[in-house]
Design a protein around this motif. Sequence first.
Motif, short mmCIF file in Angstrom:
data_model
loop_
_atom_site.label_atom_id
_atom_site.label_comp_id
_atom_site.label_asym_id
_atom_site.label_seq_id
_atom_site.Cartn_x
_atom_site.Cartn_y
_atom_site.Cartn_z
N ALA A 1 0.69 -1.19 0.07
CA ALA A 1 0.12 -0.10 0.22
C ALA A 1 0.92 1.12 -0.02
O ALA A 1 0.35 2.26 -0.20
N SER A 2 2.12 1.20 0.13
CA SER A 2 2.95 2.23 0.03
C SER A 2 4.02 1.99 -0.72
O SER A 2 4.73 1.08 -0.66
N THR B 1 -7.17 13.71 -3.86
CA THR B 1 -6.09 13.21 -3.20
C THR B 1 -5.41 14.28 -2.43
O THR B 1 -5.87 15.52 -2.51
N THR C 1 0.92 7.76 -2.40
CA THR C 1 -0.26 8.01 -1.56
C THR C 1 -1.51 7.77 -2.35
O THR C 1 -1.67 7.67 -3.58
N PRO C 2 -2.48 7.27 -1.50
CA PRO C 2 -3.97 6.87 -1.88
C PRO C 2 -4.60 8.01 -2.75
O PRO C 2 -4.61 9.26 -2.51
N VAL D 1 -8.45 8.79 -4.50
CA VAL D 1 -9.85 8.47 -4.43
C VAL D 1 -10.74 8.97 -5.50
O VAL D 1 -10.20 9.85 -6.29
N ASN E 1 -0.24 7.02 -12.10
CA ASN E 1 -0.39 6.22 -10.94
C ASN E 1 0.80 5.19 -11.00
O ASN E 1 1.17 4.53 -11.95
N ARG F 1 -10.86 4.36 -2.66
CA ARG F 1 -9.69 4.22 -3.37
C ARG F 1 -9.44 3.65 -4.58
O ARG F 1 -10.09 2.56 -4.76
N LEU G 1 -2.82 4.24 -6.52
CA LEU G 1 -1.77 4.99 -5.64
C LEU G 1 -0.89 5.88 -6.63
O LEU G 1 -0.62 5.45 -7.61
#
Length: 345
Positions: free
Chosen positions: A183-184, A226, A253-254, A256, A291, A307, A310
Motif C-alpha cells: 500500500a505504500s 488526493t 499516496t492514495p 480516491v 499512478n 480508493r 496509488l
Amino acid sequence: MRVSFLLATAATPLLSLGIWSSLPSFADNTRFNLAELPPLPELNVASREPVETVEQKLWFQVREETALKTYAGYFSFGSKALAELNGTDIDHVFPAGSWLVVPRGLRSVAVTLSSLDRSTERMSAPMPAPPPVSEVAKVQRGDSLSSFLSRHGVTKTQLKSFNPGVQLNALTVGRELRIAKAASGQALLAIRPTTSGGASWPDTPGILPLEQPTTPPPSRGYLWPTKGVFTSGFGWRWGRMHKGIDIANNTGTPIVAARDGVVSHSGWSGAYGYLVEIAHSDGESTRYAHNSRLLVKKGQIIPRGARIALMGSTGRSTGPHLHFEIRKPGGAAQNPLSKLPPRKA
C-alpha cells in the motif's frame, strides 16, 4: 662516288642513334626507380561491410521464427553487419513478433519475404509495450533484498506479511514473492513537476481489491481526489494546453474517486502512464493519471471517496504526482477547480 654513297648510307643509323640517346629521357631507370615507390594498398572487397546511418534503417515485424544468418542470405548482406544493425550476435534467431532492422536499400527484398509482415514497415524504432500487471514478482539475478524492496515499493515488514514463512536472508534467483497488496511505495519527498519527462513505468504494478466504504452515499458533487501540494493549474503551460491540475505527494499516496461512477478505463495509456478513468451519470468523466499502482478494474461501480489507485510517476512525468482532469459530456476538458470544493488551509 658510289663508295661515298655507301659510307653515308651506313653511317645514317649510327648518327640517328647517337642523336636519340643524347635527348632528355623521362623513362630512364637511372632517374626513376619504381622499386622506391610505396606499395598500393590492397583492396579486399569481400571484407567490406556496408555502413548504414540511422536515417537509412527500416523496421519490419517478424511473422515466423527465422535465424539472422537466413536473413543475411536473403539480403546478400554481411551477417556481422546485420547483427550490429540489430544489436545482437550473428547466431541470433528472431522469434515471431520481434522486429528486424534492415538498411533502407534492401526494402525491395524485405517486402517480398513471407517471414516479414509488410504492413508493419516503419522508419523509426517501435515503442516497447508497457510491462504486464502482476501480483507477484521474481527475484532477479544480481538482486539484493534492498534493491528488490526498492524496485517494488514494499518494506521488509510488508513482504513478510504477504509471504508467511519466507526467509528474507535466503532468497534465491527465480523465487516468486507476493507484492500485490503493498500500500505504500518508496519514501520520496514530494517533487514539483517542472518540465515533461520521458516515459516510464513501474516494474510490476499489481491490482488490489477495491475497498468499499460501509455506507457509500450517492453523491453528484466532487471532492478532492488526493492530498498533497498543488503544483500546476488548468490552462496554457509551456506552449501547450494543460487539461487538468497537478497535485504532488509521495509515491503510494492514495488516490480516491472524486465522484460516484463506473470505471471506463484502468490500465496503461501512453503519456498518462497508468490511468484510471471514471464515467459519471450526467455524462461527465474524470481522469487520474501517472499512478504507480491500480486498485480497480474496468466495469467496476465506484462510490465517491473509494480508493482507486496509488500515486506514482509513470508516463510523461518528472516526479510523483496526480494529474487530475474533469471532462464534459462529449470529451472537452474543463477546469477542475470550477467543480471542486474550496481546499482547507
